[in-house]
Design an enzyme around this catalytic site. Sequence first.
Site, short mmCIF file in Angstrom:
data_model
loop_
_atom_site.label_atom_id
_atom_site.label_comp_id
_atom_site.label_asym_id
_atom_site.label_seq_id
_atom_site.Cartn_x
_atom_site.Cartn_y
_atom_site.Cartn_z
N GLU A 128 -29.96 -1.55 8.42
CA GLU A 128 -29.76 -2.75 8.11
C GLU A 128 -29.89 -3.68 9.40
O GLU A 128 -29.01 -3.88 9.91
CB GLU A 128 -28.25 -3.28 7.36
CG GLU A 128 -28.88 -2.85 6.18
CD GLU A 128 -27.62 -3.41 4.75
OE1 GLU A 128 -26.12 -3.64 5.68
OE2 GLU A 128 -28.09 -3.91 4.17
N GLU A 155 -30.19 -0.22 -1.48
CA GLU A 155 -28.83 -0.73 -2.44
C GLU A 155 -28.93 -1.53 -2.74
O GLU A 155 -29.78 -2.62 -3.10
CB GLU A 155 -28.65 -0.91 -1.34
CG GLU A 155 -27.96 0.00 -0.21
CD GLU A 155 -26.78 -0.15 1.20
OE1 GLU A 155 -26.10 -0.73 1.57
OE2 GLU A 155 -27.33 0.59 2.32
#
Length: 804
Positions: free
Chosen positions: A389, A462
């Site tokens: 991320e 995710e």
Amino acid sequence: MRQTIALDRSWFMKRGNEEAWLDPSFTHEDWEEVSVPHSNLELPFNGFDEHSYQFISTWIRDFDLPKDLPADQTARRVFVDFEAVMSRATVFVNGLEAGRHSGGFTPFSIEISSLAKGGRNTLAVIVDSTEDPGIPPFGHVVDYLCYGGIYREVAVRVQERSFIIDAFALARDALLPKKALDVEVRIDCLPASGPFEVEAGLLDPATGKALARGSCSTDGDPGWIELHDLEGILAWEPGRPTLYELIITLKAAGTAIDAVTLRVGFRQAEWKAEGFFLNGKPFKIRGLNRHQAWPYVGYAMPERAQRRDAEILKRELGVNLVRSSHYPPSRHFLDACDELGLLVFEELPGWQHIGDAAWKKQAIADLEDMIVRDRNHPSIVLWGTRINESPDDHDFYAETARRAHGLDPSRATGGVRYIEKSELLEDVYAFNDFVHDGGPTALKKPRRVTGLGHDEPFLVTEHNGHMFPTKRFDQEERLAEHARRHARVLDAALGDPGIAGAIGWCAFDYNTHKDFGSGDRVCYHGVSDMFRIPKYAAAVYASQVDPSERIVLEAATLFAKGERSGATLLPIDVWTNCDEIVLWRAGERVGSYGPDYGSFPNLPHPPVVIRDLIGDRLATEGFSEGDQRLVKELVGIIFSKGLSALRWRHYLKLGLMLARKRMSYADAEKLVQRFTMGWGQSDESVELVGFVKGEEVARRRYGGDARATVLEMVADDAAINADGIDVTRIVLRLLDQYGNIHPFAQEALQLSAEGPGCIIGPRLVPLSGGVTAFWLRSAAQKGTITIMAKGSRFTAGPLAIEAV
Ligand code: GAL
């Protein structure tokens, strides 16, 4: 030949570092004696300060080398191999510094050839477990903890002057009848000390049969051996993970001077815009993320616990891929994934933040160390080459992808991002999609995320997680909704041909920093808790396996009459791979219910959703089919959303029906009461009977009159190794008379272990959501360990575990 001596027991550890401690004559016997894996501090379950384990500690241990170790340092080489130290290590041998390492997740070897001697030596390690902003993942905030200590294995290794540094076996032609293996062997030797011969022999470990042999000679450059025309080799498949053994021998003047054994699996993994293909067949990924953390000891768990996690993921949670978020896991975990046929997405350490040039250099070193350690695992199908991320960084990520391909041309790279339209420098666009908030949108469309005008290999890495934190002891509606949210996203991913699959956040709850989680240093994001005890969401994944593998039948309800808001009872989601569920109440057959293909068209096994508790019973009360449908619809609305959800049209239809049947409103109320709440009835039992193709395969009983009945204590293993390191998990569940967990019982339990073993964590524990668990560690002594758990109402045990 190489000689490896495990340095697992008899370490002495103390907080701090003082120069005097490094002197080999210093007596450290009054320090705490520990075995590795070890955490520098045993932590409470939650509510602790994450600074508590961020300190410097010194670890000392004596070790013996063969007395006849040549004094001539050019004749042999000696190394200490560390599998992981969090997060900086300075290594001393016999009082002198031998080397340093930064980075808490990768292995490293320190050469001690010039410092080590035959006989007794002293090894000391200064372990710095503070969060150094120069080392990934540190530098900003991190949503997980990096517990301190020497938390993986350590060994000392004695080599000849020349030896094998590492070997990479690249399996080719996995789908052809004749397969091939390219073997690259790197050796360490003095210039002009060759020639050397490298031999490679492939074995079937099941039969011990030699399948192929090859050799090459080298003067020190990497040796290449090609084994081809390999016949009778089975491909590595999740359902049949066949592994072969490759023995590599290094010879000088005809004498073997070193040997290593690798395991090899032949499989083909391809990432395409149309999805992921394993061995040429489309393979939809149903995965979960996993953190390698346990209660109390953090990362410091030995082989058995690491392997058990892989087993839980494959056999209990039924997933087909695990993402080792956000760092390389223990090699034992990966070995188990190879053996179980569980695919792995492995990534370098990091979390959102990218540091300066030195930080990036360290990240690249971590990536390379990870790939070199793990590229022989057939279970790994994707390398994560971006910091989880993080924002775009063209040069950095072009370089990480380049290095990954350089070290392993066989595997694709992916990079996990949450920022849309970020630059794609990898083979797979890996995206954390948290769009689902319980509303109608489950996932974003890949092209919208990538911003590209064409399709690319795309994987959801995710979902859920912080969007719906759920404690195992939460109220039933939340637990049931948690499960549904995972199912909705999984269903959407499985239904989109442009998405290779979805990896949910996450398998197990985990400890975290103050900036995340529920304020008690726990992120309750797991489909199971930190003890690996399932929540209802676990059954979403578990129930997707084929019934021939395992039958799953888990109702997301307690069948209690007042647990849900407004005393509602419906809907009841039964997570199951049965194709029919027959419901019985108080010994009376209510009806038969089938999978909800309408809501979950893409799940291999949608849940069976019970939307009414009336079933077929109105037929015997003289209701027409149309009236039965109407009553069930109305009662379904009332018992799922409440009376206020009824609209005027519902009342109109009801009124007409009552008039038709000459029933009063009170009559209708009584009927509904009898068939739904059943207040005052003497038999509260509910039974769910599962069928597959008409054959009964499962039966679960529940009841509104559940009462705490028995405290059950079950160990994962009947025996553990008497080595002072091995552990097993022991699970305590307070069950009702129907054999279900009684989740709201508040019982404190006093745990005890007699014999050669000890309990990890506190001895006085509460049941939380009706369950608790702990791990038992063996002492370095054989015998029977007897476990007891005593509460004020219930006692479990004695339970005997053999230390063998
Ligand atoms: C993601 C992150 C994970 C975890 C998760 C919680 O953004 O990558 O590590 O923090 O959120 O939902």
